[in-house]
Structure formats: structure tokens, C-alpha cells
Design a protein around this motif. Structure first.
Motif, PDB file in Angstrom:
ATOM      1  N   UNK A 263       2.391 -22.722 -21.802  1.00 16.82           N
ATOM      2  CA  UNK A 263       2.026 -21.463 -22.451  1.00 16.82           C
ATOM      3  C   UNK A 263       0.519 -21.393 -22.685  1.00 16.82           C
ATOM      4  N   UNK A 264      -0.063 -22.518 -23.100  1.00 17.77           N
ATOM      5  CA  UNK A 264      -1.512 -22.553 -23.301  1.00 17.77           C
ATOM      6  C   UNK A 264      -2.251 -22.215 -22.009  1.00 17.77           C
ATOM      7  N   UNK A 265      -1.797 -22.812 -20.893  1.00 11.04           N
ATOM      8  CA  UNK A 265      -2.429 -22.542 -19.603  1.00 11.04           C
ATOM      9  C   UNK A 265      -2.257 -21.093 -19.196  1.00 11.04           C
ATOM     10  N   UNK A 266      -1.062 -20.542 -19.422  1.00 10.12           N
ATOM     11  CA  UNK A 266      -0.811 -19.136 -19.076  1.00 10.12           C
ATOM     12  C   UNK A 266      -1.769 -18.214 -19.810  1.00 10.12           C
ATOM     13  N   UNK A 267      -2.000 -18.480 -21.081  1.00  7.05           N
ATOM     14  CA  UNK A 267      -2.918 -17.642 -21.866  1.00  7.05           C
ATOM     15  C   UNK A 267      -4.362 -17.798 -21.387  1.00  7.05           C
ATOM     16  N   UNK A 268      -4.748 -19.037 -21.098  1.00  2.91           N
ATOM     17  CA  UNK A 268      -6.110 -19.278 -20.601  1.00  2.91           C
ATOM     18  C   UNK A 268      -6.325 -18.577 -19.266  1.00  2.91           C
ATOM     19  N   UNK A 269      -5.341 -18.692 -18.372  1.00  2.00           N
ATOM     20  CA  UNK A 269      -5.442 -18.074 -17.043  1.00  2.00           C
ATOM     21  C   UNK A 269      -5.566 -16.551 -17.172  1.00  2.00           C
ATOM     22  N   UNK A 270      -4.773 -15.964 -18.043  1.00  2.00           N
ATOM     23  CA  UNK A 270      -4.876 -14.516 -18.244  1.00  2.00           C
ATOM     24  C   UNK A 270      -6.272 -14.136 -18.730  1.00  2.00           C
ATOM     25  N   UNK A 271      -6.829 -14.935 -19.629  1.00  3.15           N
ATOM     26  CA  UNK A 271      -8.156 -14.615 -20.167  1.00  3.15           C
ATOM     27  C   UNK A 271      -9.241 -14.785 -19.110  1.00  3.15           C
ATOM     28  N   UNK A 272      -9.094 -15.781 -18.238  1.00  4.26           N
ATOM     29  CA  UNK A 272     -10.052 -15.962 -17.133  1.00  4.26           C
ATOM     30  C   UNK A 272     -10.087 -14.712 -16.268  1.00  4.26           C
ATOM     31  N   UNK A 273      -8.924 -14.150 -15.992  1.00  2.00           N
ATOM     32  CA  UNK A 273      -8.858 -12.938 -15.172  1.00  2.00           C
ATOM     33  C   UNK A 273      -9.567 -11.781 -15.878  1.00  2.00           C
ATOM     34  N   UNK A 274      -9.338 -11.639 -17.180  1.00  7.19           N
ATOM     35  CA  UNK A 274     -10.033 -10.586 -17.944  1.00  7.19           C
ATOM     36  C   UNK A 274     -11.541 -10.812 -17.936  1.00  7.19           C
ATOM     37  N   UNK A 275     -11.958 -12.061 -18.119  1.00  7.91           N
ATOM     38  CA  UNK A 275     -13.387 -12.370 -18.176  1.00  7.91           C
ATOM     39  C   UNK A 275     -14.089 -12.092 -16.858  1.00  7.91           C
ATOM     40  N   UNK A 276     -13.324 -12.037 -15.767  1.00  6.81           N
ATOM     41  CA  UNK A 276     -13.912 -11.781 -14.447  1.00  6.81           C
ATOM     42  C   UNK A 276     -13.635 -10.365 -13.947  1.00  6.81           C
ATOM     43  N   UNK A 277     -13.317  -9.465 -14.882  1.00  7.25           N
ATOM     44  CA  UNK A 277     -13.303  -8.042 -14.568  1.00  7.25           C
ATOM     45  C   UNK A 277     -11.991  -7.448 -14.122  1.00  7.25           C
ATOM     46  N   UNK A 278     -10.895  -8.202 -14.202  1.00  4.70           N
ATOM     47  CA  UNK A 278      -9.604  -7.675 -13.772  1.00  4.70           C
ATOM     48  C   UNK A 278      -8.589  -7.768 -14.917  1.00  4.70           C
ATOM     49  N   UNK A 279      -7.395  -7.280 -14.665  1.00  4.43           N
ATOM     50  CA  UNK A 279      -6.329  -7.270 -15.671  1.00  4.43           C
ATOM     51  C   UNK A 279      -5.196  -8.182 -15.195  1.00  4.43           C
TER      52      UNK A 279
END
Length: 303
Positions: free
Chosen positions: A39-55
Motif C-alpha cells: 500500500x505504501x508503494x502504491x501511494x508513492x507511485x501514484x504521487x510520482x505520477x502526479x509530480x510528473x504532470x499526469x493523473x
């Protein structure tokens, strides 16, 4: 069909605003990693995508619906519930109809992403032709899906527990492009390279987006494999991981493990035998694929 698909608020707003979206699978949460790292990785991965301009759009099946984008509570439920179904193409109808919780594999995530109009999907590694498949016929449905479904899959190559040479042969027969992202050779999940050269390389997300757009604008069916090596500082040594995999394969055979149970068993055994270093590598390569996936989605969206 729309009655069976549900969008998170974030994803719905991205669709309406024509923003770039990256699909994410959910078996990596339910079957690929232990709790709470999953779950921690899933949340981090989602945030990486947001930080790089996507959803981010993590995909799963819950309450009789395909969920495109999960809430914090749904991510937690997926990562901490025993007996979550592992869903490939053949399982989607059954899991929806019975209202079970289902985690989507690469194949099922591609199907759901295409239904939602999402062209880019980031994951860990694709399935493929298993070692010994000449007698077992054990070939992942991911490969067939790649030949049919128009989604680009950003991954660290094929999982190194597989027969990478036969996997590449299968993809070539099916007409699936395997594009090296800043590499000339096929990465092997935990390692940056294998003994198999690739026929095409690109070094920028912009060029990669143009390649995909040309393919799909011509009406050529199917997806593409974007082979993105694990970052060098997190890669495992090739001979070390190959010895570990050989031992894990022997144990799987001795325990009569087959079918869709093979991959989670082997990954779990590799984690055990590497004393956890394979899990660290797995997490880091997924994070890297998410970053590249976001960059690709942004570039494709501009076209």
C-alpha cells in the motif's frame, strides 16, 4: 457497459479536462508485495505520477464494478484483504458478477484502461513465456493482450523468472513492438540487461509518443512494450539473481505449483532467498516506471 465502470473523482476530472492519465495495475498490490509495503508503494507511485504532470488511475474490481482510480480506503482494502482474486481477461466477467474484490493483472489492466480511453500503463514487469513452456504450454495472457489491446506498457522488461528469449519471439510473431527506453538490450526486471538485443531504441518520451501515435493513427491494433531498465543503483547482479531463480524454480516444481500460482510463488521465494533485496529492487523499478509512464503520457497528450 458504463454501469460496470466507475471513475474516481480525480480520474473523472482528468478525463473531462483532457489531462494525461497513467493506468496502474493492482495485482502488484495484492499479490506482488507484502503488507504494508504494497500500500505504501502504491501511494508513492501514484504521487510520482502526479509530480510528473499526469493523473494516476489504479485499476481494480470492487462491488461489481471496474474501478478506474482508487480512494485511500480502497487501496488499503485491496492491500490488506486476504483472498483477493487475481483477475486476467478470462476472470473479469465472473469477478464483476459475483461482486468479489479483484486485482487486475497486466492483461486485465490493459483491457480496463482501453475501455476508459487510457493509452499509457506503468507496471513492474510483464508476464511472458515461462521456462519449460515447450512442455507445459505456460504462457502469460499478457502477451496475447499486448497483441490485441492498444495500450503502451512501461515496464522493466519481462520478469526474470521467465524465458526472455521465447517471450521476445512470441511478441515478434504477434507484431508487438518492444522499444528500449534509453537501452539497446532487453532488461530483465531485477537486472538492467539480458543477452537479448532490441531492434528499436528511443531516448526521449517525445519520440516515443510519436512512435505510438503513428502506429495507432494507422489503425494498427495492439499495444507496445516500453522496456525501461531498473535504475543502476538498485539493480541486482545478473549471475546472483539467476542462481536464486533456478533454486526457486526447482522448489516450485517439487511442490507441484503451476498456472497463475507460479509467479507469486517464485517472486516470494526470490524475496526470501535474496533476504529482501529483490523486494527493494521491485519497489524501485516500479517507481521508475511510473515516472517514465507519466512523462510518456504527458508527451502523448500534447500530440
Amino acid at each position: 457497459m458504463n454501469a460496470m465502470i466507475s471513475y474516481s473523482t480525480e480520474v473523472q476530472q482528468a478525463i473531462e479536462g483532457k489531462k494525461p492519465i497513467v493506468a496502474l495495475e493492482s495485482t502488484i498490490i495484492s499479490h506482488g508485495m507484502p503488507y504494508p509495503q504494497n500500500v505504501e508503494t502504491a501511494r508513492i507511485v501514484e504521487q510520482i505520477i502526479r509530480d510528473n504532470g499526469a493523473v494516476p488511475a489504479t485499476i481494480a474490481i470492487m462491488d461489481g464494478k471496474i474501478k478506474i482510480g482508487l480512494s485511500e480506503e480502497e487501496l488499503e482494502l485491496l492491500g490488506n484483504t486476504p483472498g483477493v482474486s487475481k483477475v486476467s481477461r478470462r476472470d473479469i466477467g465472473q469477478v464483476i458478477a459475483t461482486k468479489k474484490i479483484g486485482a487486475t493483472t497486466v492483461a486485465a489492466t490493459m483491457i480496463c484502461a482501453e475501455l476508459a480511453g487510457i493509452r499509457v500503463f506503468a507496471t513492474g514487469g510483464i508476464g511472458g513465456v515461462h521456462r519449460g513452456a515447450e512442455t507445459t504450454m505456460d504462457i502469460s495472457a499478457d502477451l496475447e493482450e499486448l497483441s490485441n489491446t492498444g495500450v503502451a506498457v512501461v515496464c522493466a522488461g519481462a520478469k526474470s523468472i521467465l524465458d526472455i528469449g521465447l517471450t521476445l519471439e512470441y511478441l515478434e510473431t504477434k507484431g508487438v513492438p518492444v522499444i528500449g527506453y534509453q537501452t539497446d538490450v532487453m532488461p530483465a526486471f531485477y537486472t538492467r540487461s539480458s543477452s537479448f538485443d532490441l531492434t528499436f531504441r528511443t531516448d526521449s518520451a517525445e519520440e516515443l509518443a510519436k512512435v505510438l501515435k503513428a502506429k495507432w493513427d494507422l489503425g494498427i491494433d495492439g499495444g507496445a512494450v516500453i522496456a525501461n531498465p531498473i535504475p543502476a543503483q538498485h539493480a541486482l547482479e545478473e549471475s546472483f539473481i539467476n542462481d536464486i531463480i533456478a533454486q526457486a524454480m526447482t522448489e516450485a516444481k517439487e511442490n507441484n505449483i503451476s498456472g497463475k500460482e507460479v509467479t507469486p510463488f517464485l517472486l516470494g521465494k526470490v524475496k526470501e532467498l535474496t533476504k529482501g533485496s529483490s523486494l527493494v529492487a521491485n519497489i524501485e523499478l516500479v517507481k521508475h516506471n511510473a515516472k517514465v509512464g507519466a512523462e510518456l503520457a504527458v508527451a502523448y497528450n500534447k500530440l
